[in-house]
Motif scaffolding. Structure first.
Motif, PDB file in Angstrom:
ATOM      1  N   LEU A 350      36.740  48.044  36.493  1.00 62.07           N
ATOM      2  CA  LEU A 350      37.853  48.297  35.556  1.00 62.07           C
ATOM      3  C   LEU A 350      39.183  47.935  36.206  1.00 62.07           C
ATOM      4  O   LEU A 350      40.072  47.357  35.582  1.00 62.07           O
ATOM      5  CB  LEU A 350      37.872  49.772  35.147  1.00 62.07           C
ATOM      6  N   LEU A 351      39.307  48.290  37.471  1.00 63.17           N
ATOM      7  CA  LEU A 351      40.561  47.988  38.158  1.00 63.17           C
ATOM      8  C   LEU A 351      40.744  46.474  38.313  1.00 63.17           C
ATOM      9  O   LEU A 351      41.844  45.951  38.180  1.00 63.17           O
ATOM     10  CB  LEU A 351      40.608  48.703  39.509  1.00 63.17           C
ATOM     11  N   ARG A 352      39.624  45.795  38.543  1.00 68.12           N
ATOM     12  CA  ARG A 352      39.698  44.319  38.622  1.00 68.12           C
ATOM     13  C   ARG A 352      40.209  43.754  37.300  1.00 68.12           C
ATOM     14  O   ARG A 352      41.053  42.869  37.278  1.00 68.12           O
ATOM     15  CB  ARG A 352      38.312  43.730  38.919  1.00 68.12           C
ATOM     16  N   GLN A 353      39.692  44.311  36.215  1.00 68.34           N
ATOM     17  CA  GLN A 353      40.147  43.868  34.880  1.00 68.34           C
ATOM     18  C   GLN A 353      41.652  44.078  34.738  1.00 68.34           C
ATOM     19  O   GLN A 353      42.362  43.243  34.204  1.00 68.34           O
ATOM     20  CB  GLN A 353      39.463  44.690  33.793  1.00 68.34           C
ATOM     21  N   ALA A 354      42.112  45.244  35.209  1.00 69.87           N
ATOM     22  CA  ALA A 354      43.540  45.566  35.086  1.00 69.87           C
ATOM     23  C   ALA A 354      44.382  44.520  35.795  1.00 69.87           C
ATOM     24  O   ALA A 354      45.394  44.044  35.264  1.00 69.87           O
ATOM     25  CB  ALA A 354      43.805  46.953  35.661  1.00 69.87           C
ATOM     26  N   VAL A 355      43.946  44.124  36.992  1.00 66.52           N
ATOM     27  CA  VAL A 355      44.698  43.108  37.752  1.00 66.52           C
ATOM     28  C   VAL A 355      44.667  41.783  36.986  1.00 66.52           C
ATOM     29  O   VAL A 355      45.689  41.119  36.817  1.00 66.52           O
ATOM     30  CB  VAL A 355      44.110  42.940  39.170  1.00 66.52           C
ATOM     31  N   PHE A 371      41.341  46.743  50.894  1.00 62.40           N
ATOM     32  CA  PHE A 371      40.717  45.430  51.121  1.00 62.40           C
ATOM     33  C   PHE A 371      39.207  45.561  51.218  1.00 62.40           C
ATOM     34  O   PHE A 371      38.464  44.712  50.734  1.00 62.40           O
ATOM     35  CB  PHE A 371      41.309  44.756  52.364  1.00 62.40           C
ATOM     36  N   ASN A 372      38.756  46.636  51.849  1.00 59.05           N
ATOM     37  CA  ASN A 372      37.299  46.849  51.934  1.00 59.05           C
ATOM     38  C   ASN A 372      36.684  47.013  50.557  1.00 59.05           C
ATOM     39  O   ASN A 372      35.599  46.525  50.291  1.00 59.05           O
ATOM     40  CB  ASN A 372      36.988  48.104  52.753  1.00 59.05           C
ATOM     41  N   LEU A 373      37.401  47.698  49.682  1.00 62.59           N
ATOM     42  CA  LEU A 373      36.850  47.983  48.354  1.00 62.59           C
ATOM     43  C   LEU A 373      37.010  46.818  47.381  1.00 62.59           C
ATOM     44  O   LEU A 373      36.104  46.508  46.625  1.00 62.59           O
ATOM     45  CB  LEU A 373      37.564  49.193  47.739  1.00 62.59           C
ATOM     46  N   TYR A 374      38.196  46.214  47.407  1.00 60.99           N
ATOM     47  CA  TYR A 374      38.518  45.238  46.361  1.00 60.99           C
ATOM     48  C   TYR A 374      38.601  43.793  46.858  1.00 60.99           C
ATOM     49  O   TYR A 374      38.818  42.877  46.061  1.00 60.99           O
ATOM     50  CB  TYR A 374      39.861  45.590  45.706  1.00 60.99           C
ATOM     51  N   GLY A 375      38.484  43.596  48.158  1.00 61.21           N
ATOM     52  CA  GLY A 375      38.594  42.234  48.701  1.00 61.21           C
ATOM     53  C   GLY A 375      39.978  41.654  48.456  1.00 61.21           C
ATOM     54  O   GLY A 375      40.977  42.390  48.477  1.00 61.21           O
ATOM     55  N   ASN A 376      40.022  40.350  48.158  1.00 53.96           N
ATOM     56  CA  ASN A 376      41.308  39.657  48.016  1.00 53.96           C
ATOM     57  C   ASN A 376      42.195  40.198  46.908  1.00 53.96           C
ATOM     58  O   ASN A 376      43.406  40.019  46.922  1.00 53.96           O
ATOM     59  CB  ASN A 376      41.074  38.164  47.763  1.00 53.96           C
ATOM     60  N   LEU A 377      41.548  40.895  45.973  1.00 50.90           N
ATOM     61  CA  LEU A 377      42.302  41.461  44.855  1.00 50.90           C
ATOM     62  C   LEU A 377      43.399  42.413  45.352  1.00 50.90           C
ATOM     63  O   LEU A 377      44.453  42.554  44.737  1.00 50.90           O
ATOM     64  CB  LEU A 377      41.318  42.252  43.995  1.00 50.90           C
TER      65      LEU A 377
END
Ligand SMILES: Nc1ncnc2c1ncn2[C@@H]1O[C@H](COP(=O)(O)OP(=O)(O)OP(=O)(O)O)[C@@H](O)[C@H]1O
Length: 437
Positions: A350-355, A371-377
């Motif tokens: 969901l957070l990826r979608q938000a970005v 960074f560990n959780l979301y990577g480059n995002l």
């Protein structure tokens, strides 16, 4: 054992009715509270139960006998009363004031015997006020006065104590002290306590029975855990802008303001943030949180819009879709640093979608964790070291780091070793007293 009973009581002043239809029984060692808005008739009812005001209808029975058949001195051996009226004994020393509680047992000259002195000290000990014994009553603080008046009541050796707002005007420490003394008196000493209270939290934590008085009637009565629900409290006090949370025993301001912020919570990480955002007038949308999570209870209490999942269930596709739709409404998203596990991993998506939809994402996590959780995002996040930091950026948009500033900072940032991340510029952070990210 039944100590006091009110039957079909109607009370008031002259021909004006204040409360009617009062029926209840108080048993030995019970702690009963009267709750209700100002002017609802709590003090009037207490005065009537204490025999200080005759009922317009019905009767009060003390140990099975009509209250009005007792001589004042005999009544005082069974019942003590602590009302809110100002006590004009300012020039009396505390010991002498408490000793007045022995009047039902002394002769006409009021001379204290050895036994009476013992009882006075016992009463002072019970309320932890021995060291006040030789001070003048008029010199004491409100909290100390309340304890001394309670000691005077105890010196009467009563089975029942009636108190009008015993905790009003007291600071937190004295409020807790007086409440725990009352709980001790009912629980350990078997004294029945009937008190009016304004504190719902204390009522929930201390009383066995609550009687709710509203609009001249008893709105409800029963164990506070059962009757003090969100709806009944809203009705009792006509509350519209706040919610009572029966699980937490707290009143929370509703979060229905603007602009709206979507908070990713869970594991209690968002509870403080919800309250602060609500206090600052923001509207709160939150999810997906589990229905046994402390964040869920607080979010519900403040009237946030919540997407939730059943306890211990993985976030369903249905909840995911609802949250995704809700996210469309906001420009700002906060990742409160909730713990991520198998059951709530869909929140990451969901957070990826938000970005991807261009929302500004603020996070309370460290850069490393993000960074560990979301990577480059995680490059696009705004990192806040604590909630104060975060609130500052919402409330003072001019202090928020600009896109260009982030780019500059990213190149020369002390976080350059991480290599990316929209960090708050160092100069801004130091100026605002923020801890380094
Ligand atoms: N001596 C009196 N004579 C006439 N009316 C009175 C008297 N005392 C109180 N009242 C009225 O009776 C109603 C109930 O008052 P009461 O003091 O019992 O309410 P309460 O629930 O204890 O309020 P609070 O929480 O503000 O102490 C009020 O409308 C009040 O104005």
């Amino acid at each position: 054992m039944k100590v006091l009973e009110a039957k079909e009581l109607a009370i008031g002043y002259r021909d004006r009715k204040v409360v009617e239809g009062v029926n209840f029984k108080a048993f030995k060692g019970q702690f009963i509270c009267l709750l209700g808005p100002n002017g609802s008739g709590k003090s009037t009812l207490l005065r009537c139960l204490a025999g200080l005001l005759a009922p317009q209808k019905g009767a009060v029975y003390l140990k099975g006998q009509s209250l009005y058949h007792f001589l004042a001195k005999d009544l005082a051996k069974h019942m003590a009363v602590v009302l809110t009226e100002r006590v004009s004994v300012e020039l009396l020393r505390v010991f002498d004031l408490v000793a007045m509680g022995r009047y039902p047992y002394t002769g006409i000259w009021g001379r204290l015997k050895e036994e009476d002195n013992k009882k006075v000290w016992e009463a002072l000990n019970l309320v932890h006020a021995q060291d006040l014994a030789f001070r003048y009553f008029g010199e004491l603080s409100d909290g100390e006065k309340q304890k001394v008046l309670l000691a005077r009541a105890l010196a009467q050796d009563p089975e029942l104590i009636i108190l009008d707002e015993p905790t009003t005007h007291l600071d937190v420490r004295h409020r807790l002290e007086v409440t725990s003394i009352l709980r001790h008196l009912s629980g350990e000493k078997g004294i029945t306590i009937i008190a009016s209270l304004h504190d719902l939290d204390l009522a929930l934590k201390t009383c066995e029975l609550a009687i709710l008085v509203k609009n001249g009637k008893i709105l409800a009565w029963g164990p506070p855990e059962e009757i003090l629900t969100e709806n009944i409290i809203a009705e009792l006090y006509d509350i519209k802008d706040a919610c009572f949370n029966e699980y937490l025993g707290s009143l929370e301001l509703k979060a229905r303001g603007h602009p709206e912020i979507y908070v990713f919570g869970g594991g209690g990480r968002a509870a403080t943030l919800y309250r602060i955002l609500a206090k600052r007038g923001f509207g709160i949308l939150t999810g997906v949180i589990h229905e046994n999570d402390i964040d869920y209870y607080i979010a519900r209490a403040i009237g946030a819009t919540i997407i939730s999942e059943r306890p211990f269930e993985e976030i369903s596709l249905e909840a995911f879709k609802k949250a995704s739709k809700l996210l469309e409404r906001v420009s700002w998203v906060v990742d409160a640093g909730y713990p991520v596990g198998l059951l709530n991993r869909r929140n990451l998506e969901l957070l990826r979608q938000a970005v991807a939809r261009g929302k500004e994402v603020y996070t309370l996590r460290s850069q490393k964790e993000a960074f560990n959780l979301y990577g480059n995002l995680a490059q696009g996040f705004i990192y806040c070291s604590n909630w104060k930091n975060l609130i500052d950026y919402f409330c003072k948009p001019q202090e928020r780091p600009r896109q260009e500033a982030w780019a500059e900072v990213n190149q020369a940032s002390p976080c350059a070793s991480v290599g990316r991340g929209r960090v708050i510029p160092k100069a801004d952070r130091e100026e605002a007293g923020h801890a380094p990210v």
